[in-house]
Structure formats: C-alpha cells, structure tokens
Motif scaffolding. Structure first.
Motif, PDB file in Angstrom:
ATOM      1  N   VAL A   1       0.864  -1.185   0.000  1.00 23.42           N
ATOM      2  CA  VAL A   1       0.000   0.000   0.000  1.00 23.42           C
ATOM      3  C   VAL A   1       0.897   1.230   0.000  1.00 23.42           C
ATOM      4  CG1 VAL A   1      -1.803   1.257   1.234  1.00 23.42           C
ATOM      5  CG2 VAL A   1      -1.824  -1.236   1.222  1.00 23.42           C
ATOM      6  N   ALA A   2       0.653   2.137  -0.931  1.00 26.85           N
ATOM      7  CA  ALA A   2       1.471   3.345  -1.055  1.00 26.85           C
ATOM      8  C   ALA A   2       1.251   4.279   0.131  1.00 26.85           C
ATOM      9  CB  ALA A   2       1.125   4.073  -2.351  1.00 26.85           C
ATOM     10  N   SER A   3       2.310   4.964   0.515  1.00 26.41           N
ATOM     11  CA  SER A   3       2.205   5.884   1.653  1.00 26.41           C
ATOM     12  C   SER A   3       1.205   7.004   1.382  1.00 26.41           C
ATOM     13  CB  SER A   3       3.572   6.456   2.014  1.00 26.41           C
ATOM     14  OG  SER A   3       4.122   7.144   0.929  1.00 26.41           O
ATOM     15  N   ALA A   4       1.051   7.392   0.125  1.00 27.94           N
ATOM     16  CA  ALA A   4       0.061   8.423  -0.212  1.00 27.94           C
ATOM     17  C   ALA A   4      -1.353   7.932   0.097  1.00 27.94           C
ATOM     18  CB  ALA A   4       0.176   8.809  -1.677  1.00 27.94           C
ATOM     19  N   GLN A   5      -1.611   6.654  -0.120  1.00 30.18           N
ATOM     20  CA  GLN A   5      -2.923   6.093   0.189  1.00 30.18           C
ATOM     21  C   GLN A   5      -3.159   6.073   1.698  1.00 30.18           C
ATOM     22  OE1 GLN A   5      -2.159   2.406  -2.156  1.00 30.18           O
ATOM     23  NE2 GLN A   5      -4.258   2.711  -2.870  1.00 30.18           N
ATOM     24  N   VAL A   6      -2.114   5.742   2.450  1.00 26.15           N
ATOM     25  CA  VAL A   6      -2.224   5.723   3.908  1.00 26.15           C
ATOM     26  C   VAL A   6      -2.476   7.133   4.424  1.00 26.15           C
ATOM     27  CG1 VAL A   6      -1.035   5.189   6.068  1.00 26.15           C
ATOM     28  CG2 VAL A   6      -0.738   3.692   4.088  1.00 26.15           C
ATOM     29  N   ASP A   7      -1.734   8.101   3.897  1.00 21.72           N
ATOM     30  CA  ASP A   7      -1.928   9.495   4.307  1.00 21.72           C
ATOM     31  C   ASP A   7      -3.348   9.954   4.022  1.00 21.72           C
ATOM     32  OD1 ASP A   7       0.696   9.620   5.154  1.00 21.72           O
ATOM     33  OD2 ASP A   7       1.424  10.617   3.344  1.00 21.72           O
ATOM     34  N   ALA A   8      -3.875   9.572   2.869  1.00 23.50           N
ATOM     35  CA  ALA A   8      -5.243   9.948   2.505  1.00 23.50           C
ATOM     36  C   ALA A   8      -6.251   9.305   3.459  1.00 23.50           C
ATOM     37  CB  ALA A   8      -5.539   9.553   1.064  1.00 23.50           C
ATOM     38  N   ALA A   9      -6.010   8.062   3.850  1.00 21.62           N
ATOM     39  CA  ALA A   9      -6.912   7.375   4.778  1.00 21.62           C
ATOM     40  C   ALA A   9      -6.888   8.058   6.150  1.00 21.62           C
ATOM     41  CB  ALA A   9      -6.515   5.902   4.906  1.00 21.62           C
ATOM     42  N   ILE A  10      -5.699   8.435   6.604  1.00 16.74           N
ATOM     43  CA  ILE A  10      -5.574   9.126   7.886  1.00 16.74           C
ATOM     44  C   ILE A  10      -6.297  10.474   7.821  1.00 16.74           C
ATOM     45  CG2 ILE A  10      -3.938  10.266   9.445  1.00 16.74           C
ATOM     46  CD1 ILE A  10      -1.999   7.921   8.789  1.00 16.74           C
ATOM     47  N   GLU A  11      -6.101  11.192   6.716  1.00 13.55           N
ATOM     48  CA  GLU A  11      -6.793  12.475   6.533  1.00 13.55           C
ATOM     49  C   GLU A  11      -8.308  12.280   6.574  1.00 13.55           C
ATOM     50  OE1 GLU A  11      -5.606  15.613   6.229  1.00 13.55           O
ATOM     51  OE2 GLU A  11      -3.530  14.941   6.463  1.00 13.55           O
ATOM     52  N   HIS A  12      -8.781  11.189   5.980  1.00 12.65           N
ATOM     53  CA  HIS A  12     -10.220  10.933   5.953  1.00 12.65           C
ATOM     54  C   HIS A  12     -10.751  10.671   7.369  1.00 12.65           C
ATOM     55  CE1 HIS A  12     -13.980   8.714   4.795  1.00 12.65           C
ATOM     56  NE2 HIS A  12     -14.081   9.843   4.118  1.00 12.65           N
TER      57      HIS A  12
END
Length: 149
Positions: free
Chosen positions: A79-90
């Motif tokens: 899982v890309a770190s950008a996807q993780v960051d987006a999930a955390i932001e959500h």
C-alpha cells in the motif's frame, strides 16, 4: 524557520506547493547560513475532540498514534504511503466534522477499520483481530468469511 542542520534562525522559501488536495502546504526552504535545503509542511491548526478510552480516561487526540496503528496493520503490505496518508486524513476529517467535544476510542477504531478495509483486506483483518479482541478461531473465521463476500 530554524534550520534543522545548523539551528540558524533564518531560512528562505525556495518553492511552495499545495499538497494532498489542499490539505497542507509544502515548502522547500534553504538555510541562509549553511545553505542546506529542507522541507516544511503547514497544516491548519484545528481542535480535535478529546478521546475517551474504554476505562474512562480522557486523552488528547494524537495523530502519531493513528499513524502507528495504520503502519502496524499495513506492515509489509503493498500500500502506497500516499494512500495511507489519505486514509488518515479521511479519519481526521470525520472526527472534525462530527462536531463533538469528545469521541470514544471505539469510534476511532471503527473509522480505522473502515479505511483499512478499503486499502487492504489483510491489514483490515490484522487490525480487526486485535481491535475486537477475538477469543477463539471461530471469531477470526467469521471475519475472514465476511471479507471474502
């Protein structure tokens, strides 16, 4: 902005970009003393609700704990770190828009599970097995069957 290399108090902004769909601003800076470059991020200063733990304790919201939970569940997963960051932001966006002063830790856990399920099924099962405190293999099997369907 103080230089992280030489601690000189002044730096110049070399480049500014909006990052993560406008969630924060990324600035490239150059120290006016040593000349080294470094990156800073600006985020809006918002007030998150207080987290109410299962035992009744109240603690301040901590983004690092949320990141650590995602990192542990997603360890060695593609899982890309950008996807993780987006999930955390959500998750954080949902906490902020709820408009409450306190939020149970169980609610945050449910939000994390929801995001992990979208990102990676294995990470979702890892997190859920710890979060839901499975007592036996049947509970685990039910969760796996739920994810399969």
């Amino acid at each position: 902005m103080k230089c992280p290399f030489c601690s000189h108090p002044d730096s110049a902004v070399v480049e500014t970009r909006v990052a993560e769909e406008g969630a924060f601003i990324r600035r490239r800076r150059q120290c006016l003393s040593c000349g080294k470059r470094f990156t800073t991020y600006e985020r809006p200063d918002v007030s998150f609700p207080t987290v109410v733990k299962k035992d009744g304790r109240r603690i301040d919201y901590n983004r690092d704990k949320l990141q650590a939970s995602f990192a542990l569940a997603l360890r060695k997963r593609p899982v890309a770190s950008a996807q993780v960051d987006a999930a955390i932001e959500h998750v954080e966006e949902q906490l902020l828009t709820a408009g409450v002063r306190e939020v149970p830790s169980s609610r945050i856990g449910e939000l994390v599970m929801h995001e992990l399920r979208k990102l990676d099924k294995v990470a979702y099962i890892r997190f859920a097995s710890v979060y839901r405190s499975f007592e036996d293999i049947d509970d685990f099997k039910l969760l796996v069957d739920e994810v399969r369907t």
